[in-house]
Scaffold this active site. Structure first.
Site, mmCIF file in Angstrom:
data_model
loop_
_atom_site.group_PDB
_atom_site.id
_atom_site.type_symbol
_atom_site.label_atom_id
_atom_site.label_comp_id
_atom_site.label_asym_id
_atom_site.label_seq_id
_atom_site.Cartn_x
_atom_site.Cartn_y
_atom_site.Cartn_z
ATOM 1 C CB THR A 114 -0.953 -0.030 1.080
ATOM 2 O OG1 THR A 114 -1.622 -1.128 1.353
ATOM 3 C CG2 THR A 114 -1.713 1.130 1.304
ATOM 4 C CG HIS A 152 -0.776 0.414 -4.136
ATOM 5 N ND1 HIS A 152 0.056 -0.119 -5.257
ATOM 6 C CD2 HIS A 152 -1.371 -0.564 -3.501
ATOM 7 C CE1 HIS A 152 -0.338 -1.397 -5.256
ATOM 8 N NE2 HIS A 152 -1.380 -1.589 -4.169
ATOM 9 C CB CYS A 189 -18.420 -1.668 15.735
ATOM 10 S SG CYS A 189 -17.062 -0.793 14.953
ATOM 11 N N GLY A 197 -5.608 -11.208 -1.773
ATOM 12 C CA GLY A 197 -4.860 -10.415 -2.850
ATOM 13 C C GLY A 197 -6.074 -9.499 -3.270
ATOM 14 C CB ILE A 202 -8.811 -12.609 4.732
ATOM 15 C CG1 ILE A 202 -9.286 -14.112 4.717
ATOM 16 C CG2 ILE A 202 -7.948 -12.411 5.881
ATOM 17 C CD1 ILE A 202 -10.064 -14.354 5.874
#
Lengths: 345, 345, 345, 345
Positions: free
Chosen positions: D42, D45, D102, D266, D290
């Site tokens: 990340t 990116h 939550c 991925g 996930i």
């Protein structure tokens, strides 16, 4: 008619090697030439003809022994999944195939369950017959000695598979063969900390070699205090109870953390007295009784782990003897000197 | 300082309505104006100051009552999720927020669990304070009377949610409020056959109205024989044990099929004696202790079922009384005449 | 040799009733006298001989039809669990019994799976043969018409059993027979809110009668907006996808809440294009493909629910016709006028 | 006001070390002195300001970096669970605490999820602030370098925990850091056979050292054929997809056995095209997306495994650099030479 040597329980106070006919496989059975057979606590009960054995419905004479590995040497006419030459380990739960449990994938706890060597002749012999469904083909990479102990290993492995041990603290109470196999299985399946208790120093020593991080002798220290101290006061995430001792079971629940899981494998000879509120309800304990291996998910995973070398059970096999020296094997087991004894016919 | 009426246990042999100060919410608490509060067996224990109550660490005087519904009338400075005017039901398990269980999603069995009205003042009063995390906002569609019994309903619902009842035969032992709520929950969640046992004819009658297909009075017929006869000899797929009776629990295990599931909710006052082999291991029984509701998955599903009208619990609320007539409510409950008694302050 | 009427697909452009020999059961088969048989989308594919049918390996001529109920009128010599006179419904997945999946309790997705009426002759006939393992004995309380639709009902029920619908919002996309059965199953198993979508007004009307709280016609309103509006912006807890429409599947993932569950039952005729990040990963969607019923846990629960009257599927059976009027039944189904069509031979 | 060095993305085409004020913790936050911080895809990116970064809602200038370990040096006034001196790893998912997810134990996929370093300043700096709930206290036995990679390790571990790998064949597609951590996790949790694919030889070599039994370079051999050959034609029991490559994902489904499980981790940059029937429905594939670690069950198990030494992740950390040499670290990662790069401020 061909004959073979077989260890038979012939009367309440006698067991001996006899010459008996080699059995013929029924239509749905295979005939195995036994390459290795292992001694189980149940065999000792039958040998001693204790209260349990007297009440188990065993008709004498009976060929003893149920844990075994062998080679298929003949097949019944309705056997399609096995061939002569196949290496097999024996699943000792003989399901009826028709009851509710058999129909919903729980045939290992068949409502009409028969047990190999209790309701049929067993495997302490040169040959034995089993239904095709109970003859599990195994690869040649698995040795006969290991093949012979896959039945109890599967029970232990299943107790661990049902208990979510990955990254968890696991207490195994009782380090007989099942307990030791549970220690090894928990280690292989990623338990982060394994505590093992037993009153026998040699068995605890083997537990340490099979993956236990901490061994506990309840005769030398308070196991509840020890487990709480090892777990920051919380208790163990998982208990695998393999001792069958009433005291150990009572302590096991006190060693369990709130939200913990218990697999009960050991078979006490007396009723258990338990405070349900403290031991189960307030803790929201999850308890499962384990009587066998799922047929055959447990077997498949076990076989894969053995072939890959990730699961090593050899330290628990302390003695390998020819079947003719069966008396020596039984004596070693009864004295607590031996752990797993394997006979080769 | 504003004052309010509250039912206080003031000494081992006395409980009475007193004028006390309206409590102030702490930083993480809300102040509720109680709209309805329900009577639980625990309140009866405290009222009678029995052995359990004497050992529970309750400091007197103590405002009694823990099952309630109310409206938020003030909030502490660190309360961000609730506002004045919100309707709430109270979760009575007060978690510490810091222990292992609180951190892994099991705060309802917090390792340092406090209980509302045991370790704090309760809700048989005009006002009460609870931590924000224990004040569950509920929609206006849920009446205050139903809001007041969501705590025990949630316990019952969870026992059913954990037991895979869809298309299964469920035996509920004990038809007090929890048992009746379990009957209703099992019916709503698709149990195909529900058997309910109790020694009280009025409670069995309510069980029938809440979804039981077959009611069983163990005083009039052998419950084990009856369950086996109803299940083709197999036994029930699921038992929800809500009686706390030692005899009922022992029978429950005999009523269970091999591979069946047991939720233990009732709290016996004595140790249970059980033959582990027959009752658990050979059956591979799966047992779970249920002490509360998951916070807040159980609450969310319960709320949805109540709002949609799929779960009807009103038949179990047999009496609604003003709080001033608390003595009458306690007497009704102690005599077994009442099922659930709700007070309105 | 006895002869019977049977609807056979005889060539790519022809299907007709023919007189053929009554089949003989093999050693492990039973011969059924068909009492009712239901029309499935697969039959329409074969009838029209579309691309799927041409590639499915069907050898012509072939007796069509796979969903059926009948009575055992003869048994093969190795059949021990069924007797002449038994009422049975047919499980259409014919497992090999030897592969990995068959050995670990997943025989319904056998690695060498054969399908009744694709790889064997089917049941649009007076008689048919099936392996004993695929002949599910059902109680007389279940009518033949309902027995004939247990196969697709079981697929729908299983998709719901795998999706934890209790107290949840469920979206069913596609209200053909499977979708309607999913609506009914979700309602019976305690879904608190059921949304059903289809482009056919009559099917939506039936969905409403079978338990849907909200019906959605994607031709008249945006289904994603509608579902989000109905769920406070969160999305549905569960989606049961029974349309096989690419657009519907794409929308289904947009209708799903974070953490939601998807059962994919419908079979698209083209590849699906999906943004995995948004649709699956960030949402942590749990997806399961459903191709059949577990053998036989799903069947057992289904049977229990039907016998107890908790699951009512009759509204989906819109037409019952004698087999001789098969052409009319096929035309009704192809036109979308009918929902489930049942033939009685 | 104290100042510190921090790597900031200042404009679409620029990132640089700047002197900025040390942040002050808000009432519910802690201030960490960063001891180690790891480089993630990340960050690359954002560095390159690609399409994803431009659309992610990042306000510049922004301190980069989100994977880190540090020591608590100041706490906000409402922080009660952490103290100055505590060693912590950072959970990068910042939950709102109020939404449905939550409240039901799924805060890691909060409906209003904020991400550390995307919606707040990050940790490539001497100090950083995080909410108390995202500062996971870890024991001193875990080194800072390992503490810094616990966030991606937890994602990988969770994908394995959700996939029942014990005794199973696991294919890991993509051997970047997440893939390598998945290989190590699968090995620790008892996968019996691990296949790992990547186009980079150095990464495959590390995979071999971390537990892969068979490495596959799709540029050199057909991965589907190779996996089928390794699994007797069945396919893998489990696939952990960590590549984000469309081709790899399509192949992964072809490599999966009927009844297998897929964890999608991925993130492809394009839509996936998939034949749902063959890939998912007929196989009854179970798929889970996930996106993070459960808070904090995954963390607890991960910590236990790291402390016990059962999980070794060091081979994946190929470079440790001072933060001032950040450019070198980014270049190594962009070129594919490095696997995991850790900075020490």
């Amino acid at each position: 008619m061909q004959r073979m040597r077989a260890l038979r329980k012939t009367s309440p106070d006698k067991a001996e090697i006899q010459q008996v006919p080699v059995p013929e496989p029924a239509a749905d059975q295979v005939l195995l030439q036994v390459s290795a057979a292992a001694l189980c606590g149940t065999d000792l009960h039958i040998y001693r003809w204790n209260a349990w054995a007297r009440g188990a419905g065993i008709q004498l004479p009976r060929i003893m022994g149920h844990e075994c590995c062998g080679e298929v040497v003949a097949v019944g006419e309705n056997v399609f999944g096995l061939a002569i030459g196949d290496k097999v380990a024996v699943e000792t739960h003989l399901p009826c195939g028709q009851c509710l449990q058999c129909r919903i994938g729980e045939q290992h706890i068949c409502n009409n369950l028969k047990l190999f060597s209790i309701h049929t002749d067993g495997c302490f012999a040169e040959y034995t017959t089993v239904p095709e469904i109970c003859a599990r083909k195994i690869p040649q990479e698995i040795s006969s000695r290991v093949g012979a102990i896959m039945e109890p290993l599967g029970t232990a492995l299943r107790s661990v598979l049902e208990s979510k041990v990955a990254g968890a603290t696991v207490l195994v109470t009782g380090c007989g063969p099942i307990g030791l196999f549970a220690v090894a299985s928990a280690s292989t399946l990623g338990a982060s900390r394994i505590l093992a208790s037993d009153v026998s120093a040699p068995r605890l020593e083997i537990a340490g070699r099979m993956g236990a991080h901490r061994i506990l002798d309840p005769g030398r220290e308070d196991p509840v205090e020890a487990v709480l101290a090892e777990t920051g006061g919380y208790g163990a995430d998982v208990v695998i109870e393999a001792s069958g001792s009433i005291t150990a079971i009572q302590q096991a629940f006190r060693c369990l953390r709130k939200g913990g899981r218990v697999a009960l494998v050991g078979l006490p000879s007396m009723p258990l007295e338990l405070e349900i509120g403290k031991a189960v309800v307030f803790k929201e304990a999850k308890i499962i009784g384990i009587h066998g291996r799922t047929m055959f998910d447990t077997w498949t995973r076990m076989e894969n782990l053995l072939v890959s070398g990730k699961l090593d059970v050899l330290p628990a096999i302390t003695h390998v003897l020819p079947l003719d020296r069966w008396q020596e094997g039984f004596d070693l087991a009864l004295s607590g000197t031996a752990c797993k004894v394997v006979f080769e016919p």
